[in-house]
Scaffold this motif. Structure first.
Motif, short mmCIF file in Angstrom:
data_model
loop_
_atom_site.label_atom_id
_atom_site.label_comp_id
_atom_site.label_asym_id
_atom_site.label_seq_id
_atom_site.Cartn_x
_atom_site.Cartn_y
_atom_site.Cartn_z
N ASP A 154 58.57 44.01 12.41
CA ASP A 154 58.55 44.63 13.73
C ASP A 154 59.24 45.99 13.67
O ASP A 154 59.79 46.37 12.65
CB ASP A 154 59.20 43.71 14.76
CG ASP A 154 60.66 43.46 14.53
OD1 ASP A 154 61.18 43.98 13.53
OD2 ASP A 154 61.27 42.77 15.33
N GLU A 155 59.30 46.70 14.80
CA GLU A 155 59.81 48.07 14.83
C GLU A 155 61.32 48.12 14.57
O GLU A 155 61.82 48.98 13.84
CB GLU A 155 59.49 48.73 16.17
CG GLU A 155 59.74 50.21 16.17
CD GLU A 155 59.32 50.85 17.48
OE1 GLU A 155 59.98 51.82 17.86
OE2 GLU A 155 58.37 50.38 18.11
N GLY A 156 62.04 47.21 15.11
CA GLY A 156 63.51 47.18 14.92
C GLY A 156 63.87 46.93 13.48
O GLY A 156 64.76 47.57 12.91
N THR A 157 63.23 46.02 12.86
CA THR A 157 63.50 45.70 11.46
C THR A 157 63.13 46.89 10.60
O THR A 157 63.81 47.20 9.62
CB THR A 157 62.69 44.46 11.04
OG1 THR A 157 62.89 43.43 11.99
CG2 THR A 157 63.10 43.97 9.69
N GLN A 158 62.08 47.54 10.94
CA GLN A 158 61.60 48.70 10.18
C GLN A 158 62.63 49.83 10.26
O GLN A 158 62.91 50.49 9.26
CB GLN A 158 60.23 49.15 10.71
CG GLN A 158 59.57 50.17 9.84
CD GLN A 158 58.17 50.49 10.36
OE1 GLN A 158 57.85 50.23 11.50
NE2 GLN A 158 57.37 51.09 9.49
N MET A 159 63.25 50.06 11.44
CA MET A 159 64.25 51.11 11.62
C MET A 159 65.51 50.80 10.79
O MET A 159 66.10 51.69 10.17
CB MET A 159 64.64 51.28 13.09
CG MET A 159 63.57 51.97 13.91
SD MET A 159 63.14 53.60 13.28
CE MET A 159 64.55 54.55 13.73
N LYS A 160 65.91 49.56 10.76
CA LYS A 160 67.07 49.15 9.98
C LYS A 160 66.81 49.44 8.50
O LYS A 160 67.69 49.91 7.78
CB LYS A 160 67.39 47.67 10.16
CG LYS A 160 68.03 47.36 11.47
CD LYS A 160 68.33 45.88 11.52
CE LYS A 160 68.83 45.49 12.90
NZ LYS A 160 69.07 44.06 13.00
N ARG A 161 65.63 49.13 8.06
CA ARG A 161 65.27 49.33 6.66
C ARG A 161 65.35 50.81 6.31
O ARG A 161 65.91 51.19 5.29
CB ARG A 161 63.86 48.79 6.41
CG ARG A 161 63.40 48.95 4.99
CD ARG A 161 62.07 48.20 4.78
NE ARG A 161 61.59 48.45 3.43
CZ ARG A 161 60.64 49.30 3.09
NH1 ARG A 161 60.01 49.98 4.02
NH2 ARG A 161 60.30 49.45 1.85
N TRP A 162 64.80 51.68 7.17
CA TRP A 162 64.81 53.11 6.90
C TRP A 162 66.24 53.66 6.94
O TRP A 162 66.60 54.53 6.16
CB TRP A 162 63.92 53.88 7.89
CG TRP A 162 62.45 53.74 7.56
CD1 TRP A 162 61.53 53.08 8.25
CD2 TRP A 162 61.79 54.30 6.43
NE1 TRP A 162 60.32 53.13 7.65
CE2 TRP A 162 60.44 53.90 6.50
CE3 TRP A 162 62.19 55.06 5.34
CZ2 TRP A 162 59.49 54.25 5.56
CZ3 TRP A 162 61.24 55.42 4.41
CH2 TRP A 162 59.90 55.01 4.52
#
Length: 173
Positions: A154-162
Motif C-alpha cells: 500500500d502507499e504508506g508501506t511504500q513511503m516507509k520503504r523509500w
C-alpha cells in the motif's frame, strides 16, 4: 434460169442446214415448246427464289448460333465466377467457425480439417492442442510468478520503504 437457180439453191441448201418446217401439227409443238420453256423459266425462278430463301435462313441461323455461342461463353464465364465466389464464401465460413471454436492457428486448423471430414468439432476433439482453453492465462508477476518480496502493498508501506532507502527513517513530515 430455173435450172441455174435450182442449182444455186441446192448449193446453198447443201451448205446451210435448214430446219424442217413444221407442218400442220408444228404450231402445237411450238406452243408446247414455248410453254415448256415458260415452265422451265418459272421453275428456274422458283428454284432461285428457294435458294435465296435458303441462303437467308442459313445466314439467320448462323447469326443465332453466333449469339448463342456468345451467350454460352458469357454464361460459362458467369458460372465460373459464381463457383469462385461460392468457394471463397465457404473458405471464409470455415475460417469464422474455426475462430469461434477458439483455434490458435486458423491456417493450421484448415489444413487439418480435411482429415476430419470438415467437422470442426471432430477436429477440436482430435487435435485439442490446436485450440485454446478459452480464457487467457493470468499474467505472471515476478520471475517466479509470485509477488516480489520487497514490494510494498500500500502507499504508506511504500513511503516507509523509500524513507529507509533514502536514510531518513526517523523524520516525519
Amino acid at each position: 434460169m430455173d435450172g441455174l437457180q435450182d442449182e444455186t439453191n441446192q448449193g446453198v441448201e447443201g451448205s446451210v442446214q435448214r430446219q424442217p418446217e413444221p407442218q400442220g401439227d408444228g404450231r402445237a409443238q411450238q406452243a408446247a415448246q414455248v410453254e415448256a420453256d415458260g415452265d422451265a423459266a418459272k421453275a428456274r425462278m422458283d428454284y432461285e427464289a428457294a435458294l435465296k430463301e435458303r441462303d437467308t435462313k442459313i445466314a439467320e441461323l448462323e447469326g443465332q448460333i453466333a449469339e448463342a455461342a456468345k451467350s454460352a461463353e458469357s454464361a460459362e464465364k458467369l458460372h465460373a465466377e459464381m463457383a469462385e465466389l461460392k468457394r471463397r464464401g465457404e473458405e471464409e465460413r470455415v475460417g469464422f467457425e474455426l475462430q469461434l471454436a477458439g483455434a490458435r492457428n486458423v491456417k493450421a486448423a484448415k489444413a487439418l480439417l480435411s482429415d476430419h471430414g470438415g467437422d470442426v468439432e471432430a477436429l477440436k476433439e482430435a487435435e485439442s492442442w490446436l485450440f485454446g482453453a478459452g480464457a487467457p492465462a493470468p499474467a505472471q508477476t515476478g520471475a517466479t510468478g509470485l509477488p516480489n518480496a520487497g514490494a510494498a502493498a500500500d502507499e504508506g508501506t511504500q513511503m516507509k520503504r523509500w524513507r529507509r532507502i533514502a536514510g531518513i527513517e526517523g523524520d516525519k513530515e
